[in-house]
Write a protein that holds these residues in place. Structure first.
Motif, PDB file in Angstrom:
ATOM      1  N   UNK A  43       0.838  -1.200   0.000  1.00 32.43           N
ATOM      2  CA  UNK A  43       0.000   0.000   0.000  1.00 32.43           C
ATOM      3  C   UNK A  43       0.873   1.250   0.000  1.00 32.43           C
ATOM      4  N   UNK A  44       0.281   2.351  -0.478  1.00 37.03           N
ATOM      5  CA  UNK A  44       0.934   3.658  -0.493  1.00 37.03           C
ATOM      6  C   UNK A  44      -0.068   4.714  -0.068  1.00 37.03           C
ATOM      7  N   UNK A  45       0.472   5.879   0.261  1.00 39.65           N
ATOM      8  CA  UNK A  45      -0.407   7.009   0.570  1.00 39.65           C
ATOM      9  C   UNK A  45      -1.162   7.424  -0.681  1.00 39.65           C
ATOM     10  N   UNK A  46      -2.417   7.731  -0.507  1.00 41.02           N
ATOM     11  CA  UNK A  46      -3.238   8.297  -1.569  1.00 41.02           C
ATOM     12  C   UNK A  46      -4.296   9.177  -0.943  1.00 41.02           C
ATOM     13  N   UNK A  47      -4.642  10.271  -1.608  1.00 38.50           N
ATOM     14  CA  UNK A  47      -5.630  11.196  -1.040  1.00 38.50           C
ATOM     15  C   UNK A  47      -6.988  10.541  -0.855  1.00 38.50           C
ATOM     16  N   UNK A  48      -7.321   9.591  -1.719  1.00 40.96           N
ATOM     17  CA  UNK A  48      -8.576   8.845  -1.623  1.00 40.96           C
ATOM     18  C   UNK A  48      -8.242   7.374  -1.435  1.00 40.96           C
ATOM     19  N   UNK A  49      -8.996   6.690  -0.599  1.00 36.82           N
ATOM     20  CA  UNK A  49      -8.781   5.252  -0.439  1.00 36.82           C
ATOM     21  C   UNK A  49      -9.208   4.529  -1.722  1.00 36.82           C
ATOM     22  N   UNK A  51      -8.868   0.508  -2.785  1.00 35.11           N
ATOM     23  CA  UNK A  51      -8.392  -0.830  -2.422  1.00 35.11           C
ATOM     24  C   UNK A  51      -7.725  -1.544  -3.591  1.00 35.11           C
ATOM     25  N   UNK A  52      -8.198  -1.313  -4.800  1.00 37.21           N
ATOM     26  CA  UNK A  52      -7.582  -1.972  -5.956  1.00 37.21           C
ATOM     27  C   UNK A  52      -6.179  -1.444  -6.220  1.00 37.21           C
ATOM     28  N   UNK A  53      -5.982  -0.141  -6.074  1.00 36.57           N
ATOM     29  CA  UNK A  53      -4.664   0.463  -6.300  1.00 36.57           C
ATOM     30  C   UNK A  53      -3.812   0.453  -5.032  1.00 36.57           C
ATOM     31  N   UNK A  54      -4.402   0.001  -3.931  1.00 33.31           N
ATOM     32  CA  UNK A  54      -3.726  -0.029  -2.630  1.00 33.31           C
ATOM     33  C   UNK A  54      -3.245   1.357  -2.201  1.00 33.31           C
ATOM     34  N   UNK A  55      -4.188   2.296  -2.210  1.00 31.68           N
ATOM     35  CA  UNK A  55      -3.926   3.663  -1.763  1.00 31.68           C
ATOM     36  C   UNK A  55      -4.786   3.935  -0.534  1.00 31.68           C
ATOM     37  N   UNK A  56      -4.207   4.627   0.448  1.00 28.38           N
ATOM     38  CA  UNK A  56      -4.955   4.920   1.674  1.00 28.38           C
ATOM     39  C   UNK A  56      -4.529   6.284   2.218  1.00 28.38           C
ATOM     40  N   UNK A  57      -5.495   7.144   2.546  1.00 27.71           N
ATOM     41  CA  UNK A  57      -5.167   8.491   3.035  1.00 27.71           C
ATOM     42  C   UNK A  57      -4.607   8.525   4.457  1.00 27.71           C
ATOM     43  N   UNK A  58      -4.694   7.431   5.189  1.00 23.25           N
ATOM     44  CA  UNK A  58      -4.195   7.415   6.566  1.00 23.25           C
ATOM     45  C   UNK A  58      -2.771   6.881   6.678  1.00 23.25           C
ATOM     46  N   UNK A  59      -2.121   6.679   5.561  1.00 25.68           N
ATOM     47  CA  UNK A  59      -0.719   6.255   5.608  1.00 25.68           C
ATOM     48  C   UNK A  59       0.168   7.487   5.739  1.00 25.68           C
ATOM     49  N   UNK A  60      -0.024   8.143   6.858  1.00 24.68           N
ATOM     50  CA  UNK A  60       0.715   9.350   7.240  1.00 24.68           C
ATOM     51  C   UNK A  60       1.067   9.214   8.714  1.00 24.68           C
TER      52      UNK A  60
END
Length: 96
Positions: A43-49, A51-60
């Motif tokens: 997973x990586x940081x992303x402004x919008x969650x 799940x398919x791209x493995x982006x999550x805004x709380x990875x800060x």
């Protein structure tokens, strides 16, 4: 089969001020453990969650989280501390 959660009743457990301070440290730790596992899972940081791209805004950093997210971690930490006390254990800081 239907799962019905049955957490123990910790409503009467009173924590000392010293233990209450521990809640914030455990909350930050829980967030760091969660984030570490997410990063390991790709997973990586992303402004919008996403799940398919493995982006999550709380990875800060915990300090940068919105209060609503911190409250989620705080509640989990607080309930864990209360459960420990309700089960008859004592939490004592050892002076160094």
């Amino acid at each position: 089969m239907t799962y019905i959660p049955k957490p123990m009743d910790t409503s009467k457990v009173q924590l000392t001020n010293e233990i209450l301070k521990l809640t914030e440290l455990l909350s930050k730790h829980a967030h760091d453990v969660w984030a570490t596992q997410r990063f390991k899972d790709g997973w990586q940081y992303g402004e919008q969650r996403d799940d398919q791209k493995k982006l999550h805004p709380c990875l800060i950093a915990y300090e940068e989280l919105p209060e609503s997210e911190k409250d989620y971690d705080r509640n989990a930490a607080m309930q864990t501390l209360k459960a420990i006390v309700a089960l008859g254990y004592r939490i004592v800081k050892v002076d160094e």
